[in-house]
Enzyme design. Structure first.
Site, PDB file in Angstrom:
ATOM      1  N   GLU A 107       0.835  -1.213   0.000  1.00  0.00           N
ATOM      2  CA  GLU A 107       0.000   0.000   0.000  1.00  0.00           C
ATOM      3  C   GLU A 107       0.870   1.264   0.000  1.00  0.00           C
ATOM      4  O   GLU A 107       0.542   2.255  -0.640  1.00  0.00           O
ATOM      5  CB  GLU A 107      -0.955  -0.034   1.196  1.00  0.00           C
ATOM      6  CG  GLU A 107      -2.024  -1.124   1.001  1.00  0.00           C
ATOM      7  CD  GLU A 107      -2.888  -1.358   2.226  1.00  0.00           C
ATOM      8  OE1 GLU A 107      -2.317  -1.723   3.282  1.00  0.00           O
ATOM      9  OE2 GLU A 107      -4.110  -1.171   2.138  1.00  0.00           O
ATOM     10  N   GLU A 127      -3.827  -9.434   3.844  1.00  0.00           N
ATOM     11  CA  GLU A 127      -4.544  -9.119   5.085  1.00  0.00           C
ATOM     12  C   GLU A 127      -5.645 -10.122   5.416  1.00  0.00           C
ATOM     13  O   GLU A 127      -5.898 -10.425   6.584  1.00  0.00           O
ATOM     14  CB  GLU A 127      -5.148  -7.708   5.000  1.00  0.00           C
ATOM     15  CG  GLU A 127      -4.155  -6.570   5.162  1.00  0.00           C
ATOM     16  CD  GLU A 127      -3.435  -6.182   3.878  1.00  0.00           C
ATOM     17  OE1 GLU A 127      -3.501  -6.962   2.896  1.00  0.00           O
ATOM     18  OE2 GLU A 127      -2.789  -5.123   3.854  1.00  0.00           O
TER      19      GLU A 127
HETATM   20  C1  3H9 Z   1      -1.496  -4.905   7.186  1.00  0.00           C
HETATM   21  O1  3H9 Z   1      -0.545  -4.550   6.553  1.00  0.00           O
HETATM   22  C2  3H9 Z   1      -2.713  -4.059   7.407  1.00  0.00           C
HETATM   23  C3  3H9 Z   1      -2.768  -2.835   6.508  1.00  0.00           C
HETATM   24  O2  3H9 Z   1      -3.417  -3.122   5.290  1.00  0.00           O
HETATM   25  C4  3H9 Z   1      -3.584  -1.753   7.145  1.00  0.00           C
HETATM   26  C5  3H9 Z   1      -2.997  -1.030   8.287  1.00  0.00           C
HETATM   27  C6  3H9 Z   1      -3.818   0.141   8.740  1.00  0.00           C
HETATM   28  N1  3H9 Z   1       4.515  -7.386  11.833  1.00  0.00           N
HETATM   29  O3  3H9 Z   1       7.577 -15.190   8.747  1.00  0.00           O
HETATM   30  P1  3H9 Z   1       8.985 -15.062   9.236  1.00  0.00           P
HETATM   31  C7  3H9 Z   1       7.984 -11.186  12.194  1.00  0.00           C
HETATM   32  S1  3H9 Z   1      -1.551  -6.406   7.969  1.00  0.00           S
HETATM   33  C8  3H9 Z   1       5.274  -7.769  12.868  1.00  0.00           C
HETATM   34  O4  3H9 Z   1       9.506 -16.132  10.096  1.00  0.00           O
HETATM   35  P2  3H9 Z   1       9.965 -15.307   6.542  1.00  0.00           P
HETATM   36  C9  3H9 Z   1       7.621 -12.638  12.500  1.00  0.00           C
HETATM   37  O5  3H9 Z   1       6.751 -12.737  13.591  1.00  0.00           O
HETATM   38  C10 3H9 Z   1       0.023  -7.134   7.586  1.00  0.00           C
HETATM   39  N2  3H9 Z   1       6.137  -8.801  12.837  1.00  0.00           N
HETATM   40  O6  3H9 Z   1      10.021 -14.816   8.037  1.00  0.00           O
HETATM   41  C11 3H9 Z   1       8.993 -13.219  12.785  1.00  0.00           C
HETATM   42  O7  3H9 Z   1       9.335 -12.880  14.109  1.00  0.00           O
HETATM   43  P3  3H9 Z   1      10.215 -13.904  14.986  1.00  0.00           P
HETATM   44  C12 3H9 Z   1       0.109  -7.638   6.199  1.00  0.00           C
HETATM   45  C13 3H9 Z   1       6.224  -9.479  11.699  1.00  0.00           C
HETATM   46  O8  3H9 Z   1      11.186 -14.805   5.905  1.00  0.00           O
HETATM   47  C14 3H9 Z   1       9.917 -12.446  11.834  1.00  0.00           C
HETATM   48  O9  3H9 Z   1       9.186 -11.268  11.470  1.00  0.00           O
HETATM   49  N3  3H9 Z   1       1.365  -8.337   6.014  1.00  0.00           N
HETATM   50  C15 3H9 Z   1       5.465  -9.148  10.571  1.00  0.00           C
HETATM   51  O10 3H9 Z   1       9.633 -16.765   6.489  1.00  0.00           O
HETATM   52  C16 3H9 Z   1      10.260 -13.196  10.583  1.00  0.00           C
HETATM   53  O11 3H9 Z   1       9.060 -13.658   9.976  1.00  0.00           O
HETATM   54  C17 3H9 Z   1       1.494  -9.644   6.270  1.00  0.00           C
HETATM   55  O12 3H9 Z   1       0.540 -10.311   6.612  1.00  0.00           O
HETATM   56  C18 3H9 Z   1       4.575  -8.045  10.668  1.00  0.00           C
HETATM   57  N4  3H9 Z   1       3.814  -7.643   9.623  1.00  0.00           N
HETATM   58  O13 3H9 Z   1       8.714 -14.558   5.885  1.00  0.00           O
HETATM   59  C19 3H9 Z   1       2.866 -10.236   6.073  1.00  0.00           C
HETATM   60  N5  3H9 Z   1       5.763 -10.006   9.573  1.00  0.00           N
HETATM   61  O14 3H9 Z   1      11.503 -14.089  14.251  1.00  0.00           O
HETATM   62  C20 3H9 Z   1       3.208 -11.113   7.238  1.00  0.00           C
HETATM   63  C21 3H9 Z   1       6.694 -10.840  10.054  1.00  0.00           C
HETATM   64  O15 3H9 Z   1      10.325 -13.230  16.299  1.00  0.00           O
HETATM   65  N6  3H9 Z   1       4.549 -11.644   7.154  1.00  0.00           N
HETATM   66  N7  3H9 Z   1       6.978 -10.528  11.343  1.00  0.00           N
HETATM   67  O16 3H9 Z   1       9.400 -15.168  15.056  1.00  0.00           O
HETATM   68  C22 3H9 Z   1       4.900 -12.652   6.319  1.00  0.00           C
HETATM   69  O17 3H9 Z   1       4.119 -13.139   5.534  1.00  0.00           O
HETATM   70  C23 3H9 Z   1       6.301 -13.185   6.429  1.00  0.00           C
HETATM   71  O18 3H9 Z   1       6.795 -12.822   7.692  1.00  0.00           O
HETATM   72  C24 3H9 Z   1       7.304 -12.678   5.359  1.00  0.00           C
HETATM   73  C25 3H9 Z   1       8.721 -13.175   5.719  1.00  0.00           C
HETATM   74  C26 3H9 Z   1       6.865 -13.260   3.994  1.00  0.00           C
HETATM   75  C27 3H9 Z   1       7.309 -11.192   5.292  1.00  0.00           C
END
Ligand code: 3H9
Length: 690
Positions: A107, A127
């Site tokens: 976004e 999301e």
């Molecule tokens: C959003 O954006 C809402 C908006 O539209 C509106 C707002 C108003 N936040 O998965 P991994 C941490 S909703 C905080 O093992 P990978 C995760 O917990 C969001 N922490 O790595 C982990 O911590 P730890 C939309 C986050 O390389 C570490 O990062 N976005 C977040 O296998 C590593 O993560 C998503 O839904 C976060 N957003 O994969 C994306 N993301 O090491 C969610 C990750 O302590 N994230 N962490 O356990 C993912 O899909 C994967 O993490 C990503 C990396 C593909 C990015």
């Protein structure tokens, strides 16, 4: 270089300002990241640079809002201020994308004038997987780029979009060399500066949604086509309403609609459950006595014993990850059949366009078939996937002990058996571990990793890491019959059968569990698997309804009649024959059938599972309640938006669960007796997952 704050820097490269965000692990949009974006833009605008590159350090572009920050007080500038600075910038801004631009990250990029990406990058609005909708303008901007139908597809599945597809769809404007994102982005913006183009804004684009306005029926068609998949969830419908607003309302009104509906989804129980599961899945990797810095053993070559359904699926996981596998079978015929099945699976995937023909050959090239277990001699990990029989497995492990090189990990793929007993058949029980894959093993995400009493810590750490490498969710469990998942499932099955004997029909029980959110109920499941699995004609004594079904030739989907009747398209209908069998079975046993409420069916099938989960925790067979939930969500079709059985129990309230179990205990006996842990937590007003 100017430091903007702890996560942002601004540099000038000739006439281009480069704003870098570096906030590990995933550059989530925390307060400091928003501040760096906002203040960095203001400084870049004040500088003599003519164009601006927004780029991120570390493994990825901004991967979304900071999920840990939801519900907490906001610090720093709001997203609207950030977007205003980017979207209304008088100087063109290009988002330079590597890793994943997800959710709020994409976004942000959509408010920039342009987007470039390296070929390995991915974009997406995931999301919905957190029970949310893209709440930072995504529902309004994406349809303007790709049209309503595609935007609905992306936002309601949350799927990631490859860089090549993002380019085709117009989400990104250009691909730049993999190893020179910064240079590529600077060159891109210079091209735009030279062309003298006014910085374009996605919000001003109208051509795609103007087309969509000509087809007002598109939204209801989309609703209808996906009704089954969306059942029980709020977010998909809210996303559809946002996209309707994008098509039919002016941009600013559409944004207001998005914000209003985001306010609804963020407080929904589904979103709470799904956000809980996001962290639960990652928490499962953390094992208190096996810290992250525990050594690992290199796994460069794998051996799989057995080329049947399980062995073949397991081998495919490794080939997919580029790891060579030797598959050993006892007979040439079975080996040929197994390898042919693997090839057919790959070719089907290629037909669907998910991999190329070259990928098929590359993966097949990593698989070597053999009839000789001695070919396992150089494997770093050997996974046995032979018949589920203790004597056979012990014999296999005694042989592997003699063949495997020193330090090789010896894994048994078992669903129930005692890993300690299997390990004792070797001289190296510290190298033995259980890997319980789920069928089809190349598809299902879960792998229960079973820790024996003597399993070495580096073997545990390596196996957990291997699970991640082959795209599985590994969850560590202890040795007990059926481990975590099947042990709990057995409780549900016992009650489903009991309820059947008391008067509910299979389709009544299935409907209650389907409506709860499972993909299918236990009887539809049995029909799919085959009622005659584990049934032997000569030993059958009409002692259960299932036996009677088999004796009368009702074997399940495979012959068109099981608990249900199936038509030629395998569509199930309640069967009058089954109903007759059930009624006659009860009459013979002298039982009166009664009406059983949906509430009773749900409580009696789910609460004993929860109670068993509590016993598993009590015995230390799972590390934490969220691991149990991860198992059920990733391996057993438990609806993600319910958060798993233990989280669900917390939502109901443990006191209520205890009260209902005691109610049934009084009526039906000790099966329902609440576990000591459940009673204790309930009495203390505590939760499983707090
Ligand atoms: C959003 O954006 C809402 C908006 O539209 C509106 C707002 C108003 N936040 O998965 P991994 C941490 S909703 C905080 O093992 P990978 C995760 O917990 C969001 N922490 O790595 C982990 O911590 P730890 C939309 C986050 O390389 C570490 O990062 N976005 C977040 O296998 C590593 O993560 C998503 O839904 C976060 N957003 O994969 C994306 N993301 O090491 C969610 C990750 O302590 N994230 N962490 O356990 C993912 O899909 C994967 O993490 C990503 C990396 C593909 C990015």
């Amino acid at each position: 270089m100017v430091k903007i704050n702890e996560v942002g820097t601004l540099e000038q490269d000739g006439d281009v300002a480069v704003l870098t965000i570096d906030s590990p692990p995933v550059n989530a949009l925390s307060g400091p990241v928003r501040a760096a974006l906002h203040d960095g833009m203001l400084q870049a605008l004040k500088s003599d640079a003519k164009g601006i590159v927004l780029i991120c350090g570390g493994r990825t572009f901004i991967a979304g809002a900071d999920i840990t920050g939801f519900g907490k007080a906001n610090t720093g500038p709001g997203l609207n201020e950030v977007f205003d600075a980017l979207e209304n910038s008088t100087k063109p801004v290009v988002a330079a994308i590597h890793g994943t631009a997800l959710g709020g990250g994409l976004e942000v990029a959509l408010t920039c004038s342009y987007r470039v990406a390296v070929p390995s990058a991915k974009t997406g609005l995931p999301e919905v997987k957190l029970g949310l909708l893209p709440g930072a303008g995504g529902t309004q901007r994406l349809p303007r780029l790709v049209g309503a139908e595609k935007a609905l597809g992306f936002m309601t599945t949350g799927d990631q979009i490859s860089a090549a597809d993002s380019l085709k769809l117009g989400i990104v404007d250009e691909l730049v060399p993999e190893n020179d994102l910064r240079g590529g982005a600077i060159a891109f913006i210079r091209k735009k500066l030279a062309a003298g183009e006014k910085p374009p804004r996605v919000r001003d684009r109208d051509e795609k949604i103007a087309e969509d306005r000509k087809d007002p029926g598109l939204f209801d068609r989309f609703r209808k086509a996906n009704a089954r998949q969306f059942r029980g969830q709020l977010a998909p419908e809210m996303i559809i309403q946002c996209v309707e607003a994008a098509v039919n309302q002016p941009f600013d009104d559409g944004i207001k609609t998005e914000q209003r509906l985001f306010g609804k989804v963020i407080v929904s129980p589904e979103s709470a459950a799904m956000r809980y599961m996001f962290f639960a899945e990652r928490q499962a990797n953390k094992i208190p006595d096996v810290p992250a810095d525990t050594p690992t053993r290199p796994i460069k070559k794998v051996g799989v014993l057995g080329a049947g359904t399980m062995g073949g699926g397991i081998a495919m996981n490794f080939a997919n990850a580029g790891i060579p596998v030797t598959i050993v079978e006892a007979k040439q015929e079975n080996l040929d059949k197994g390898l042919a099945t693997i090839r057919r699976n790959y070719e089907n995937t290629a037909k669907k366009g998910r991999i190329t023909a070259a990928d098929v050959e590359k993966r097949m090239g990593l698989l070597k078939g053999s009839l000789d277990m001695n070919d396992f001699a150089d494997a770093d990990m050997i996974i046995e996937a032979v018949f589920e029989n203790m004597d056979i497995k012990k014999d296999v492990f005694a042989k592997l002990d003699k063949i495997a090189k020193k330090g090789a990990i010896l894994a048994t793929n078992t669903s129930y058996l005692d890993v300690n007993e299997i390990a004792a058949a070797t001289s190296r029980p510290e190298d033995v571990i259980g890997t319980h894959f789920f069928s089809p093993a190349n598809v299902m995400r879960l792998c229960e990793i079973v820790r024996g009493d003597k399993t070495a810590k580096d073997v545990i750490n390596t196996t957990m890491k291997v699970a991640k490498t082959i795209n599985k969710v590994g969850v560590l469990v202890g040795v007990c019959h059926g481990f975590v998942g099947n042990r709990m499932l057995a409780q549900r099955q016992i009650q489903a059968n009991a309820i059947l004997n008391e008067g509910a029909m299979p389709w009544d029980i299935d409907r209650v569990l389907y409506d709860y959110g499972f993909p299918m109920g236990p009887f539809a499941m049995s029909d799919l698997a085959g009622l005659d699995v584990g049934w032997f004609k000569e030993k059958s004594t009409s002692s259960t309804i299932r036996e009677v079904m088999c004796e009368t030739g009702r074997l399940g989907q495979k012959n068109g009649k099981g608990f249900y009747d199936y038509d030629e398209n395998r569509v199930a209908k309640p069967s009058p024959v089954t109903e007759k069998i059930i009624k006659e079975f009860a009459a013979k046993a002298g039982k009166n059938l009664r009406d059983i409420s949906d509430e009773e069916i749900l409580e009696r099938t789910l609460y004993p599972m929860i109670n068993e989960g509590a016993k598993i925790l009590e015995e230390g067979k799972a590390l934490r309640a969220s691991d149990i939930d991860t198992i059920w969500i990733t391996g057993y079709g438990f609806p993600l938006y319910r958060g798993g059985p233990m989280f669900y129990a917390d939502q109901i309230g443990l006191a209520k669960i205890v009260e209902r179990l005691k109610h049934y205990e009084k009526q039906m006996g000790a099966f329902f007796k609440p576990s000591a842990l459940l009673e204790k937590l309930a009495a203390e007003g505590k939760k499983f997952t707090s």
